[in-house]
Design an enzyme around this catalytic site. Structure first.
Site, PDB file in Angstrom:
ATOM      1  CB  SER A 160      -0.838   0.001   1.289  1.00 31.13           C
ATOM      2  OG  SER A 160      -1.515   1.232   1.453  1.00 31.13           O
ATOM      3  CE1 TYR A 173      -4.631  -1.830   5.018  1.00 31.09           C
ATOM      4  CE2 TYR A 173      -3.603   0.296   4.583  1.00 31.09           C
ATOM      5  CZ  TYR A 173      -4.171  -0.879   4.116  1.00 31.09           C
ATOM      6  OH  TYR A 173      -4.261  -1.111   2.756  1.00 31.09           O
TER       7      TYR A 173
HETATM    8  N1  LIG Z   1      -8.376  -0.234  -2.216  1.00 27.63           N
HETATM    9  C1  LIG Z   1      -7.358   0.555  -1.880  1.00 27.63           C
HETATM   10  O1  LIG Z   1      -7.444   1.794  -1.929  1.00 27.63           O
HETATM   11  C2  LIG Z   1      -6.049  -0.066  -1.463  1.00 27.63           C
HETATM   12  C3  LIG Z   1      -4.953   0.796  -1.309  1.00 27.63           C
HETATM   13  C4  LIG Z   1      -3.733   0.259  -0.926  1.00 27.63           C
HETATM   14  C5  LIG Z   1      -3.601  -1.092  -0.704  1.00 27.63           C
HETATM   15  N2  LIG Z   1      -4.696  -1.915  -0.865  1.00 27.63           N
HETATM   16  C6  LIG Z   1      -4.486  -3.342  -0.611  1.00 27.63           C
HETATM   17  O2  LIG Z   1      -4.946  -4.093  -1.722  1.00 27.63           O
HETATM   18  C7  LIG Z   1      -5.264  -5.416  -1.297  1.00 27.63           C
HETATM   19  C8  LIG Z   1      -6.593  -5.821  -1.902  1.00 27.63           C
HETATM   20  O3  LIG Z   1      -7.618  -5.009  -1.348  1.00 27.63           O
HETATM   21  P1  LIG Z   1      -8.854  -4.444  -2.201  1.00 27.63           P
HETATM   22  O4  LIG Z   1      -8.690  -2.992  -2.296  1.00 27.63           O
HETATM   23  O5  LIG Z   1      -9.041  -5.258  -3.425  1.00 27.63           O
HETATM   24  O6  LIG Z   1     -10.041  -4.673  -1.145  1.00 27.63           O
HETATM   25  P2  LIG Z   1     -11.182  -5.776  -1.041  1.00 27.63           P
HETATM   26  O7  LIG Z   1     -11.746  -5.626   0.316  1.00 27.63           O
HETATM   27  O8  LIG Z   1     -12.113  -5.650  -2.200  1.00 27.63           O
HETATM   28  O9  LIG Z   1     -10.393  -7.157  -1.200  1.00 27.63           O
HETATM   29  C9  LIG Z   1      -9.690  -7.763  -0.148  1.00 27.63           C
HETATM   30  C10 LIG Z   1      -9.999  -9.240  -0.187  1.00 27.63           C
HETATM   31  O10 LIG Z   1      -9.253  -9.891   0.865  1.00 27.63           O
HETATM   32  C11 LIG Z   1     -10.122 -10.808   1.488  1.00 27.63           C
HETATM   33  N3  LIG Z   1      -9.690 -11.082   2.852  1.00 27.63           N
HETATM   34  C12 LIG Z   1      -9.776 -10.255   3.934  1.00 27.63           C
HETATM   35  N4  LIG Z   1      -9.314 -10.875   5.024  1.00 27.63           N
HETATM   36  C13 LIG Z   1      -8.940 -12.130   4.633  1.00 27.63           C
HETATM   37  C14 LIG Z   1      -8.393 -13.243   5.323  1.00 27.63           C
HETATM   38  N5  LIG Z   1      -8.143 -13.200   6.636  1.00 27.63           N
HETATM   39  N6  LIG Z   1      -8.134 -14.376   4.615  1.00 27.63           N
HETATM   40  C15 LIG Z   1      -8.402 -14.437   3.280  1.00 27.63           C
HETATM   41  N7  LIG Z   1      -8.912 -13.396   2.576  1.00 27.63           N
HETATM   42  C16 LIG Z   1      -9.175 -12.261   3.253  1.00 27.63           C
HETATM   43  C17 LIG Z   1     -11.493 -10.162   1.446  1.00 27.63           C
HETATM   44  O11 LIG Z   1     -12.537 -11.097   1.643  1.00 27.63           O
HETATM   45  C18 LIG Z   1     -11.484  -9.539   0.057  1.00 27.63           C
HETATM   46  O12 LIG Z   1     -11.949 -10.425  -0.927  1.00 27.63           O
HETATM   47  C19 LIG Z   1      -5.257  -5.386   0.235  1.00 27.63           C
HETATM   48  O13 LIG Z   1      -4.062  -5.974   0.710  1.00 27.63           O
HETATM   49  C20 LIG Z   1      -5.279  -3.894   0.553  1.00 27.63           C
HETATM   50  O14 LIG Z   1      -4.688  -3.611   1.801  1.00 27.63           O
HETATM   51  C21 LIG Z   1      -5.908  -1.432  -1.247  1.00 27.63           C
END
Ligand SMILES: NC(=O)c1ccc[n+]([C@@H]2O[C@H](COP(=O)([O-])OP(=O)(O)OC[C@H]3O[C@@H](n4cnc5c(N)ncnc54)[C@H](O)[C@@H]3O)[C@@H](O)[C@H]2O)c1
Length: 269
Positions: A160, A173
């Site tokens: 991130s 986080y």
């Molecule tokens: N969306 C943003 O702005 C953003 C920014 C920076 C980093 N990220 C990172 O991107 C990655 C993906 O997130 P996203 O934005 O697609 O969000 P999202 O919530 O759509 O996807 C995250 C997925 O991880 C799964 N998950 C959560 N806890 C879990 C666990 N204990 N075991 C297995 N699966 C689990 C959820 O069910 C979900 O399907 C994450 O690591 C997040 O921290 C997202």
């Protein structure tokens, strides 16, 4: 990609960045094991405090179906090393050694300064966002290193912008994501001369369910308010992050390892 019928494992694959990455890898010829939380979780290993809601089992099935016959759904919690070991065992038994791992599973909780952060928030952020990456790396690396030479293995963690920025009210986080940066760098050093690379992608504000939660934690009306932080003047599409992950897994040179790749719309600029 050197090997025929390459195999990828993607965590957090039911939706968002993980689902988009799985679909792109399938389109490039990978058999993809999509891992996300089982239906009965998160109750079993602890709820994620606050408004974040993980995906449903149905989302995982749909994401696997979107991989057009190359996707296989596996319900497992990344906090559960035994469950991940079982998935990896199944994948190797059915498809052979693993070429690519994308550790995308993550969750967000916070909304208060560090000194008001409760134990459940701290623990869940570290357990899912940092230990979850450690768990899938530890489970899958032996199989990646078992692949016959010349290997072309790729480990990609989704970190991130919070891996190098301290985000207010998201100390747990941010600490976890900084930890992912250290983990990937150390892993890349351990993988010297192995033919396997380790990198992290650092997204900025990306239009997924997670950003809805972040907006709620900051008391914003909706996630679109984050767009002002990016030089592109809009949110990032999850497929733009997935395109970078696909490139890292398939086309990037082996010289690219131990790196954090920002895909943040200019947030860091
Ligand atoms: N969306 C943003 O702005 C953003 C920014 C920076 C980093 N990220 C990172 O991107 C990655 C993906 O997130 P996203 O934005 O697609 O969000 P999202 O919530 O759509 O996807 C995250 C997925 O991880 C799964 N998950 C959560 N806890 C879990 C666990 N204990 N075991 C297995 N699966 C689990 C959820 O069910 C979900 O399907 C994450 O690591 C997040 O921290 C997202």
């Amino acid at each position: 990609m050197a090997r025929e019928n390459p195999v990828a494992v993607v965590t957090g694959a039911a939706r968002g960045i993980g689902a988009a990455s799985a679909a792109r890898l399938a389109a490039r010829g990978f058999t993809v094991a999509l891992i996300d939380l089982p239906l009965e979780s998160p109750g079993r290993l602890g709820e994620i405090p606050g408004p974040y809601r993980p995906a449903h089992g149905q989302d995982l099935d749909e994401a696997a179906a979107a991989c057009g016959g190359r996707g296989h759904a596996h319900a497992a919690d990344v906090r559960d090393p035994q469950a991940l070991a079982k998935v990896i065992e199944t994948v190797v038994a059915h498809h052979g050694s693993i070429d690519v791992v994308v550790a995308a599973a993550g969750a967000v909780a916070g909304g208060a300064p560090l000194w008001q952060t409760d134990d459940d928030t701290w623990r869940s952020m570290i357990d899912i966002n940092l230990t979850g990456v450690f768990n899938i790396a530890r489970a899958a690396l032996p199989s990646m290193l078992d692949a016959p030479a010349p290997r072309n293995g790729r480990f990609v963690a989704v970190a991130s912008a919070a891996a190098h920025h301290g985000l207010p009210q998201l100390a747990a986080y941010s600490a976890a994501k900084h930890g992912v940066a250290g983990l990937v760098k150390a892993l890349s050093a351990e993988l010297t001369n192995s033919g396997v690379t380790a990198n992290a992608v650092c997204p900025g504000s990306t239009a997924t369910g997670m950003l809805d939660t972040s907006a709620a934690l900051y008391g914003m009306e909706n996630r679109e308010e984050f767009a002002v932080q990016a030089r592109i003047g809009r949110l990032i599409n999850p497929d733009e992050i997935a395109a970078t992950i696909e490139w890292l897994c398939v086309d990037a040179p082996a010289a690219l390892t131990g790196s954090l790749i920002d895909v943040d719309g200019g947030f860091r600029a």
